[in-house]
Each structure stands twice: as C-alpha cells, then as structure tokens.
Scaffold this motif. Structure first.
Motif, PDB file in Angstrom:
ATOM      1  N   ASP A 169       0.845  -1.184   0.000  1.00  0.00           N
ATOM      2  CA  ASP A 169       0.000   0.000   0.000  1.00  0.00           C
ATOM      3  C   ASP A 169       0.882   1.235   0.000  1.00  0.00           C
ATOM      4  O   ASP A 169       1.016   1.913   1.008  1.00  0.00           O
ATOM      5  CB  ASP A 169      -0.893  -0.024   1.241  1.00  0.00           C
ATOM      6  N   PHE A 224       0.699   4.245  -1.164  1.00  0.00           N
ATOM      7  CA  PHE A 224       0.238   5.624  -1.089  1.00  0.00           C
ATOM      8  C   PHE A 224      -0.553   5.934   0.168  1.00  0.00           C
ATOM      9  O   PHE A 224      -0.929   7.060   0.404  1.00  0.00           O
ATOM     10  CB  PHE A 224      -0.586   5.972  -2.332  1.00  0.00           C
ATOM     11  N   ASP A 225      -0.796   4.945   0.975  1.00  0.00           N
ATOM     12  CA  ASP A 225      -1.528   5.183   2.209  1.00  0.00           C
ATOM     13  C   ASP A 225      -0.530   5.305   3.338  1.00  0.00           C
ATOM     14  O   ASP A 225       0.103   4.331   3.723  1.00  0.00           O
ATOM     15  CB  ASP A 225      -2.488   4.015   2.472  1.00  0.00           C
ATOM     16  N   GLN A 226      -0.379   6.502   3.859  1.00  0.00           N
ATOM     17  CA  GLN A 226       0.651   6.699   4.876  1.00  0.00           C
ATOM     18  C   GLN A 226       0.229   6.234   6.253  1.00  0.00           C
ATOM     19  O   GLN A 226       1.017   6.203   7.167  1.00  0.00           O
ATOM     20  CB  GLN A 226       1.065   8.180   4.930  1.00  0.00           C
ATOM     21  N   GLU A 227      -1.055   5.878   6.390  1.00  0.00           N
ATOM     22  CA  GLU A 227      -1.513   5.459   7.704  1.00  0.00           C
ATOM     23  C   GLU A 227      -1.363   3.974   7.927  1.00  0.00           C
ATOM     24  O   GLU A 227      -1.628   3.460   8.986  1.00  0.00           O
ATOM     25  CB  GLU A 227      -2.988   5.827   7.888  1.00  0.00           C
ATOM     26  N   PHE A 287       0.209   0.046   8.183  1.00  0.00           N
ATOM     27  CA  PHE A 287       1.249  -0.527   9.029  1.00  0.00           C
ATOM     28  C   PHE A 287       2.615  -0.417   8.376  1.00  0.00           C
ATOM     29  O   PHE A 287       2.749  -0.056   7.221  1.00  0.00           O
ATOM     30  CB  PHE A 287       0.924  -1.982   9.343  1.00  0.00           C
TER      31      PHE A 287
END
Lengths: 598, 181
Positions: free
Chosen positions: A375, A377-380, A382
């Motif tokens: 993932d 582009f999702d900085q949130e 794990f």
C-alpha cells in the motif's frame, strides 16, 4: 520477465577466428582478411551478444560486412536513436527485433500521453525489409490495434510477440494476433496500458494452433472462455510457460494442469475458492505431475488454507513471485521452508521483517530479492518492512546480487552491514518511501549508506538512491562506482557538484535519470562531452533553464535535446522536463506539440 | 434493506454530529496525473472528498510518480480489508441496536452459524435464536452483516465459508426495524 538484453554468449571473436585460421587457405592477396566472407559469416553467426557483435563490427570493413549479414537479432535500446530505414539498410537479414521506447519514468506517469514511440513506422519498414521477421519484443512503445493487425497480416512466419509496459492497444489487437499468426509460439502480454474489452481474443486461436510455447495473459482483467483455454492448452504440447489471470479459479487450474505436465513456468489464477467443489485435499495432488516447474507466480488471494497445495513443487522452484499475494510472516515462513532452491524471490511487504527472517534462513542460494509495498500511497498503513528485515536477508543470503527494496525506515549502519554481507551486488535499488527522509536513528543523511554500497560492491551496475542525501553521496558514487551503468536519483543532492561528480567519475554510465533535485545548468553542461557515450539523460523538476539546453543542443548536434513544455507555459525560461539522448537519426519528426527539440 | 432511516436512531458512542463509522474509501489516486503542471511535481491541493472522514497529516503532499511503483501494482489490497489482520484471525466489529458500544469478534473461532449466534448471544446478553430460510430469525433480533460489496445482508443465507470471506462487519438489528426487500 523476458530478458530484453540478450547478453548470453561471452565468446570472443578472436578465439573463434584463431581456431579456424589454420585450416583455411589464403585467398586473393588484395583481401585484408585471410578467409572468405562465407566462413567469417558462419563463424560470426555463433555470436549472440549484441555487445560482442558491436565490437566485431569495428575490427575492419570485412568484419563489419560479415557481421551485418550474419546478424539475426537487433536490440534497439532507444527507438529514437536510430531510424528503421538505417537499421534495415545495415542489417539485411534480421529475424528478431527488441525495441524500447519511452523513458523509464513514463512508468510513473511523468511522461504525457502521445509522447511518441509509435511502433508503426518500424513495422512499415520491416514489412518490406524483413518479411520473414519472427520475433518482436517491445517495451514502453505505443502500439495500436491497427499496428497489431498489420503485424499479424504482414509477417507470415511470425512467431513471438512480447509487449511489456506498452500502451495504446486493446484486446481487439490481440484477436488479430491470435487469428492470423499461424506459427505463433509466444504471446507475452505484461503490464500494459491496455483497453480490456473482454476475453474473446483467446477464443480466436484456431484449432490448428498447436505451436504455442509461451502464453502470458496474467495482467488482463477480463474473463476468457475456459473451454477455449482448456482446449488450447491440451493441443499445445510444447507449452512451457503459462501465466493465467486472476479470473481462473483453482478448480479450473487443476483441470488445466492435467493437460500440461511439461510446464516449466506457471502463473496461477486466484488461489482461493469461496465455494469449494470438493475437499481441499483434492487440490493437494494438483501439482504432483508438474515435475519440470521452476517458476510460480500469480497466487492472488492466497490464504494459509490453500497455499500448501503448492508445497509438492517448492523444492525445485528457482523463481517464486509472491508479489500479488498478501501473505503474512508465518504463511511465508511455512511456504519458504519447502523452497530451498530459490534463486529469485519477489514479495509484498505484508510479510514484514519476520517474513524476511524466514527468507534469510530458508534460501541460502538467493540471488535476487524484490520487496514491493502493498500500500504505497496510504501513509496510515502498518509499517511494512524495515532495515532489520533487509539485514536478516543479507545474513542468510550472501549470494544476493539483485535487490529492489521498498521501506519506510532505514539506517546507514544497516546498509553498511548489508553491503559487507553481500559484496556481490550488481543491482541495488533502495526506495525509502518518504522523500528526503534521514537515518531514522541518527537523523543524519543517508550518504554513508550508499557510500558503503559503492565502496564495497565493486561489481555494481545499477543503483537507485533515496532518503535524505547530500552531495557527499554523489562524491562517493563518482569516486567508487566504476562499473555503474544506470543511476536513478530523486529528491537528493545540494548543488551542481553532486551531478558533476557522477558525470566526471563514472566511466561506464549509460543511463542517468534525475527528478526533483537541485541540479542546474552548470551540472547539465558539465556532461557535455559525456552524453554521446550514454544512451540517455532525464532531468525533471530540477534547476535547468532553456538557455542551457539550447547551448547543449548547439554544441552537440548528434544529441537530441528535448524539452517537454507544460501547457500553462508559465515560465518559459525553466526547462521542466529534459530528455537528452544520442541519435544518428537526427531530431525526431513525430514530436508532439509539447515536445520541443532544440 | 434500507439503512438510511436507522442511522438517526442509532445509539453510538461519540460526539453528536460525528459519524463513528465511515466507509473505508481508499485514497488511491495520490499519483495524480499532473503532467500538465509545471515544477515541482508536487500536488498539495488534493481533492478532499475522500479524505474528509479521516484527518490525513497535512504535511504529506501527494507527489506524482512517487514512490516509483507502477500502476498495475497499486491496488493489490483491493478486495481485502484495509485493516491488518491481527495474527491470522478474522476480526470484525459487531454492533447491536441499543448497545452503547461496539465489540469485536474473531470469526475464525466459530465453525458454524450456530456457534456464532451462541457467541453473540453471550456477548450481548440477548436472544437471537435459530435461522430458518423462509422466516429468518423468529426473535427480537436479526443479525445482519456488511459484505465486501458494501451491502447489508441477513446472516445465514450463504454457506459459512463464503460468509467468512465476505463479512466485513456485523450488526444485530431489532427485528421490527428490518424491512424485507
């Protein structure tokens, strides 16, 4: 992935010539070369490597001629460096062409559509010059359905088509290939910007098609007729590479494998079934007849329930591509326990550092590792993998040569350890995903990390750097990376000095791609005498002006200096995207309006 | 089953006006095609319809073409829950109409619907009863679940294995609120 760069045979022409010499008589005294062309051609026909062939052609005029007549395969790394007419004039007997088009950063959306690299002008010339063309391998080219139809109908002995990262065509084009190419042995469609209009193309293979050896449609999304596929697979007895798409179920895979026990490379479909038609144990024997399997990929949606189905073939696998399977660490560990012969392994970072520990302990023969972010582009999300996972692998796999590693944290010390453990790196691409991120423990730049790599790994050919980097990194590279051919740089450096060090210090540099760095005109112009020995230079979002580009273009007429303008044209003096490459074909005539050739 | 009418009457823990549950919309398009823009290749004016439910760190601008991952690799997790699985269990949130806060259950622990109902009944101290195809649940409560398409379904219609792979979260509704479609 098919090798785009045939560089297998290392035989030196001199040795071959010497061994023939003693048995051949001298011909006319006016000849500079002591034996007839036919013999020389026969000897040279044994040389595959295009680099060796280039060397051969430089020896003398006779050798140049003998080489050009005996060449069957031509590799063109930049489609604009030469024209199809020039190629056809020089090499009259080509059967196989490899052609690459757009700059590599087009893979990451940095090159606008309609930039160029259209294959059609090449096909037009080839249709008259090489009517017996058999193989075409394209990478980052623009290919239309019309071109594919033209290809299918113009070359009657056509055998192998490979399209990697191309765009502009749809599955209709594939219909033409399937329908018309009677002798097709290879259809390899990978990662293209393709318009998927449905799976009917597969049903276009006629009953008479029995020669397929390679079929890869893993990256196509729509469903093909399973009935047509099953019949095709069962009549193509020489099929050795079969890569299915995600729509093929486990049930269907099981049926297919019954027809092709000779398979060497398999890309499965989805590896999970919601409604199972029989007990899972029924699948356990699915692979037991595939004794020649060395590569497995696909494995979409694989879960601990079904993964053990492939355990019977794991012992002989040399390449395992798990980059579509979101495995956790324990699933991976259980799987790798059986895979002791692995040379190449591709993973998703869902396996975590613990999964990489398993790699280190189970795969001592590992030469290539690629860890992709699940993932990016999702900085949130794990953590993925860290420096610790990479270090674990390096400890257990000293033969590592080729690494691509995406992570969110790294330290200089870890990379130094990795370099010590694996001194044979030839390809080292480390991507710390947050641009300009320092060593997360010491907060220092990552200069020493890449310094350690270039100092220790003397065979390094390809390097991609990331993280917070000062000019120091590039000083190290210029000082030590004497075998480096490709360098990728992003969000790094302080001043022109960085780029200058690289251009001055790296004798084998062929491809340099730079984005978002503070390198300016002085840096660009410092490479004035260098660029003709390179394939290409890419600089985007740097500090280069139009005037400097014009100067480069004026001083070096054999370089094409192209600047991509953006529509707003806000600041005409800044050159936002610069692409420089050597060419014997002159400025290109098909440049779109936003590409300015200076 | 139309849920829109129920949201106003739901009792949930949270500030008035805030919605505790938001559909997980992945902001996948951080690679905005800004080929038409000039330097730098930074697009900080991100479309925020997707982000309104979360508060993304304001400093992280979306950079074109970074990290250098090719587009066909971008949506590997699509179809899977974006929550990482704890261990290898399938944890889903369970809410019950009238209960002040949510619970979480590991579906892997149960081998059948019967076991699941027993577990839920114990957890919420309620009676859900047995499922029948024709009449659903003949009790005060009806267990429903959100599947991976985002639809709300009555628990029990599909085989257990299929339910395991498609259930995203559970909600125990009051039977009287269920509108048969």
């Amino acid at each position: 992935m098919p090798t785009m760069d045939p560089n297998r045979k290392k035989s030196k022409p001199v040795d071959l010539v010497d061994s023939v010499d003693s048995r051949v008589e001298l011909t006319e005294s006016t000849r500079s070369c002591p034996f007839p062309d036919e013999v020389l051609e026969r000897v040279l026909s044994l040389i595959d490597s295009h680099k060796d062939r280039s060397s051969v052609s430089l020896v003398c005029k006779d050798w140049y001629n003998a080489e050009r007549w005996s060449r069957r395969h031509v590799f063109i790394g930049n489609c604009y460096s030469v024209s199809p007419e020039i190629v056809a004039a020089r090499f009259p007997r080509i059967r196989s062409v490899t052609l690459k088009g757009k700059p590599r950063f087009s893979d990451f959306n940095l090159v606008p559509e309609d930039w160029g690299a259209d294959v059609h002008p090449w096909l037009s010339v080839f249709s008259s010059a090489y009517p017996f063309l058999e193989e075409l391998r394209l990478k980052r080219m623009a290919v239309s359905d019309e071109s594919l139809e033209f290809l299918a109908t113009s070359f009657h002995g056509f055998k192998a088509l490979s399209l990697l990262s191309c765009d502009g065509f749809s599955t209709d084009g594939l219909k033409a290939i399937a329908s018309h190419c009677k002798n097709l042995t290879e259809l390899d469609i990978q990662e293209n910007g393709i318009d998927d209009l449905g799976g009917h193309w597969l049903s276009c293979f006629p009953e008479s098609q029995t020669s397929l050896e390679v079929l890869n449609f893993a990256s196509l999304n729509s469903e093909v007729s399973f009935d047509a596929l099953e019949k095709l697979v069962s009549r193509c007895k020489s099929l050795r590479v079969l890569k299915l798409n995600r729509n093929i179920s486990l049930d269907q895979l099981q049926k297919l494998l019954l027809h092709c026990p000779q398979l060497m490379e398999l890309g499965t479909g989805t590896f999970m079934q919601e409604l199972i038609s029989g007990p899972v144990t029924e699948f356990k024997n699915m692979f037991s007849n595939c004794r020649k399997l060395v590569t497995v990929s696909g494995l979409w949606d694989a879960t601990p329930l079904y993964l053990p189905v492939i355990y019977p073939v794991c012992a002989s696998l040399t390449f395992l591509n798990l980059s579509y399977a979101t495995l956790q660490s324990s699933e991976l560990a259980n799987l790798l326990f059986h895979c002791r012969s692995l040379r190449r392994l591709w993973l998703l970072d869902t396996v975590g550092d613990k999964g990489l520990e398993a790699v280190g302990s189970c795969c001592p023969l590992l030469e290539e590792l690629r860890v992709f972010p699940a993932d990016p582009f999702d900085q949130e999300i794990f953590l993925g993998v860290t420096e610790s996972g990479f270090v674990s692998v390096s400890r257990g796999c000293p033969k590592l040569r080729h690494v691509l590693y995406f992570c969110r944290q790294m330290t200089n010390a870890a990379v130094a350890t990795i370099a010590r453990n694996c001194p044979d790196f030839t390809h080292f691409r480390l991507c710390i995903m947050n641009p300009g991120q320092p060593d997360y423990l010491t907060k220092e730049p990552m200069d020493e990390a890449f310094g350690a790599i270039v100092k220790t790994c003397t065979k390094l050919q390809r390097l991609a750097v990331s993280g917070l980097l000062t000019d120091r990194t590039f000083e190290y590279i210029g000082q030590h990376a004497k075998n480096m051919e490709t360098l990728s740089v992003a969000f790094a450096g302080n001043s022109d000095l960085g780029m200058e060090c690289v251009l001055k210090g790296c004798p084998k540099l062929r491809k340099l791609e730079i984005r978002d760095c503070p390198f300016g005109n002085a840096a660009l112009l410092s490479g004035l005498t260098k660029y003709e020995s390179m394939r290409s230079l890419w600089m985007s979002a740097c500090n280069v002006t139009m005037n400097a580009c014009r100067m480069l273009a004026k001083e070096k007429p054999r370089l094409n200096v192209e600047v991509m303008r953006d529509e707003e044209g806000s600041d005409d003096s800044q050159a936002h995207k610069v692409y420089v490459y050597r060419s014997v074909a002159g400025p290109r005539r098909d440049a779109p309006p936003f590409v300015l050739t200076l | 089953m139309d849920l829109i009418n129920f949201e106003a009457t739901e009792l949930r823990l949270g500030l008035p006006g805030s919605t505790a549950e938001q559909p997980e919309i992945k902001s996948t398009t951080s690679v905005v095609n800004t080929n038409k823009r000039s330097s730098p290749e930074l697009d900080s004016s991100v479309s925020d319809e997707n982000d309104s439910s979360r508060t993304p760190p304001p400093t992280k601008a979306q950079v074109v073409g970074w990290p250098p991952v090719r587009s066909y690799r971008r949506n590997i997790l699509q179809g899977k829950k974006s929550e990482p699985e704890m261990g290898s269990g399938i944890y889903v949130k369970v809410s019950m109409d009238g209960a002040p806060y949510l619970r979480k259950v590991d579906l892997k622990v149960y081998k059948s619907y019967g076991e699941l109902m027993k577990g839920l009944q114990e957890m919420f101290k309620c009676i859900i009863g047995l499922y029948s195809e024709m009449e659903g649940y003949k009790s005060e409560y009806a267990p429903t679940y959100e599947d991976k398409d985002g639809d709300w379904m009555l628990v029990g219609d599909v085989p257990w294995d299929m339910f395991l792979t498609s259930c995203r979260r559970l909600r125990i509704m009051k039977s009287c609120e269920v509108i048969e479609s």
